[in-house]
Design a protein around this motif. Structure first.
Motif, PDB file in Angstrom:
ATOM      1  N   HIS A 152       0.840  -1.192   0.000  1.00  0.00           N
ATOM      2  CA  HIS A 152       0.000   0.000   0.000  1.00  0.00           C
ATOM      3  C   HIS A 152       0.876   1.243   0.000  1.00  0.00           C
ATOM      4  O   HIS A 152       1.988   1.241   0.527  1.00  0.00           O
ATOM      5  N   SER A 153       0.349   2.299  -0.629  1.00  0.00           N
ATOM      6  CA  SER A 153       1.098   3.536  -0.748  1.00  0.00           C
ATOM      7  C   SER A 153       0.128   4.671  -1.049  1.00  0.00           C
ATOM      8  O   SER A 153      -0.952   4.445  -1.607  1.00  0.00           O
ATOM      9  N   PHE A 154       0.530   5.894  -0.705  1.00  0.00           N
ATOM     10  CA  PHE A 154      -0.266   7.079  -1.013  1.00  0.00           C
ATOM     11  C   PHE A 154       0.348   7.782  -2.211  1.00  0.00           C
ATOM     12  O   PHE A 154       1.569   8.010  -2.248  1.00  0.00           O
ATOM     13  N   TYR A 155      -0.487   8.131  -3.192  1.00  0.00           N
ATOM     14  CA  TYR A 155      -0.027   8.809  -4.399  1.00  0.00           C
ATOM     15  C   TYR A 155       0.303  10.262  -4.060  1.00  0.00           C
ATOM     16  O   TYR A 155      -0.596  11.021  -3.679  1.00  0.00           O
ATOM     17  N   PRO A 156       1.560  10.680  -4.189  1.00  0.00           N
ATOM     18  CA  PRO A 156       1.936  12.037  -3.777  1.00  0.00           C
ATOM     19  C   PRO A 156       1.278  13.156  -4.590  1.00  0.00           C
ATOM     20  O   PRO A 156       1.186  14.283  -4.117  1.00  0.00           O
ATOM     21  N   LEU A 157       0.799  12.842  -5.796  1.00  0.00           N
ATOM     22  CA  LEU A 157       0.145  13.862  -6.624  1.00  0.00           C
ATOM     23  C   LEU A 157      -1.379  13.783  -6.571  1.00  0.00           C
ATOM     24  O   LEU A 157      -2.073  14.409  -7.368  1.00  0.00           O
ATOM     25  N   ALA A 158      -1.906  13.016  -5.629  1.00  0.00           N
ATOM     26  CA  ALA A 158      -3.363  12.814  -5.559  1.00  0.00           C
ATOM     27  C   ALA A 158      -4.123  14.126  -5.460  1.00  0.00           C
ATOM     28  O   ALA A 158      -5.105  14.337  -6.178  1.00  0.00           O
ATOM     29  N   ASP A 159      -3.679  15.015  -4.599  1.00  0.00           N
ATOM     30  CA  ASP A 159      -4.397  16.281  -4.423  1.00  0.00           C
ATOM     31  C   ASP A 159      -4.386  17.121  -5.693  1.00  0.00           C
ATOM     32  O   ASP A 159      -5.345  17.833  -5.983  1.00  0.00           O
ATOM     33  N   LEU A 160      -3.313  17.035  -6.466  1.00  0.00           N
ATOM     34  CA  LEU A 160      -3.198  17.816  -7.700  1.00  0.00           C
ATOM     35  C   LEU A 160      -3.971  17.200  -8.865  1.00  0.00           C
ATOM     36  O   LEU A 160      -4.563  17.921  -9.672  1.00  0.00           O
ATOM     37  N   GLU A 161      -3.971  15.884  -8.973  1.00  0.00           N
ATOM     38  CA  GLU A 161      -4.484  15.223 -10.170  1.00  0.00           C
ATOM     39  C   GLU A 161      -5.881  14.612 -10.048  1.00  0.00           C
ATOM     40  O   GLU A 161      -6.566  14.465 -11.061  1.00  0.00           O
ATOM     41  N   ASN A 162      -6.308  14.224  -8.859  1.00  0.00           N
ATOM     42  CA  ASN A 162      -7.542  13.451  -8.739  1.00  0.00           C
ATOM     43  C   ASN A 162      -8.774  14.170  -9.272  1.00  0.00           C
ATOM     44  O   ASN A 162      -9.631  13.556  -9.897  1.00  0.00           O
ATOM     45  N   LYS A 163      -8.888  15.466  -9.048  1.00  0.00           N
ATOM     46  CA  LYS A 163     -10.080  16.192  -9.534  1.00  0.00           C
ATOM     47  C   LYS A 163     -10.132  16.175 -11.061  1.00  0.00           C
ATOM     48  O   LYS A 163     -11.196  16.018 -11.655  1.00  0.00           O
ATOM     49  N   THR A 164      -8.992  16.352 -11.719  1.00  0.00           N
ATOM     50  CA  THR A 164      -8.940  16.308 -13.181  1.00  0.00           C
ATOM     51  C   THR A 164      -9.311  14.920 -13.689  1.00  0.00           C
ATOM     52  O   THR A 164     -10.083  14.775 -14.644  1.00  0.00           O
ATOM     53  N   LEU A 165      -8.781  13.885 -13.039  1.00  0.00           N
ATOM     54  CA  LEU A 165      -9.088  12.511 -13.443  1.00  0.00           C
ATOM     55  C   LEU A 165     -10.560  12.182 -13.182  1.00  0.00           C
ATOM     56  O   LEU A 165     -11.201  11.513 -13.994  1.00  0.00           O
ATOM     57  N   GLU A 166     -11.081  12.670 -12.087  1.00  0.00           N
ATOM     58  CA  GLU A 166     -12.493  12.443 -11.771  1.00  0.00           C
ATOM     59  C   GLU A 166     -13.388  13.114 -12.827  1.00  0.00           C
ATOM     60  O   GLU A 166     -14.382  12.539 -13.269  1.00  0.00           O
TER      61      GLU A 166
END
Length: 191
Positions: free
Chosen positions: A16-30
């Motif tokens: 398991h790991s946390f994606y370091p760019l999640a806050d930057l990229e997740n909204k665009t991917l969503e």
């Protein structure tokens, strides 16, 4: 102090790991996923995420983590076989299944909250029918240890990745709330 020594011979590893760019990229991917579903209400969407340029950064990171996981097993380099996403709405679920034809599986929570339906991964070992822990219906988790646990319950959390062997049975229980839960799934084979 005891002189008893122990060795692990049949461990089941969960990465398991946390994606370091999640806050930057997740909204665009969503937002991109919302365009892909085009108002559909189904849960499963077969879309080759690993071939979609919008997911390039995330897919590269997931492949890197799968490679680290494969290295722990002394496997050759993994490659992505398939990828898709599940957009869970209230009353959706994913029945118990395996990913036949692949070696590793990964689930990334593009969106999820700990209060939502968990990902449940089952032990590959059969149940111990002799009941050495003396569990009862009112205390099924009595005296659990890493050596006796028979399932892992993973609460969804945005930005987290989980990697496991594809032969492990897993499922998502029925979703009972209205929050958004989007899981991206990848399967890997070995070169």
């Amino acid at each position: 102090m005891s002189d008893l020594k122990t060795d692990l011979f049949f461990p089941t590893i969960l990465g398991h790991s946390f994606y370091p760019l999640a806050d930057l990229e997740n909204k665009t991917l969503e937002s991109h996923i919302n365009k892909l579903i085009k108002g559909s209400n189904k849960c499963f969407y077969y879309h080759a995420l690993h071939k979609d340029k919008k997911f390039n950064n995330l897919t590269k990171w997931i492949l890197d983590k799968a490679t680290e996981f494969a290295d722990l097993h002394k496997f050759a380099k993994p490659y992505i076989e398939e990828s898709w996403f599940n957009y869970y709405r209230k009353h959706d679920s994913n029945s118990p299944h395996y990913h036949r034809g692949s070696v590793l599986s990964a689930v990334y929570f593009l969106e999820g909250t700990p209060e939502d339906s968990p990902l449940i991964i089952r032990s590959p070992l059969p149940p111990d029918m002799m009941n050495p822990r003396k569990i009862t219906a009112d205390n099924p988790t009595k005296d659990l240890s890493p050596y006796t646990i028979d399932e892992i319950v993973i609460k969804p959390k945005t930005g987290y990745l989980y990697i496991f062997r594809s032969y492990l049975q897993h499922e998502v229980s029925v979703k009972l709330n209205d929050s958004r839960r989007i899981a991206l799934s990848y399967t890997f084979n070995i070169t």
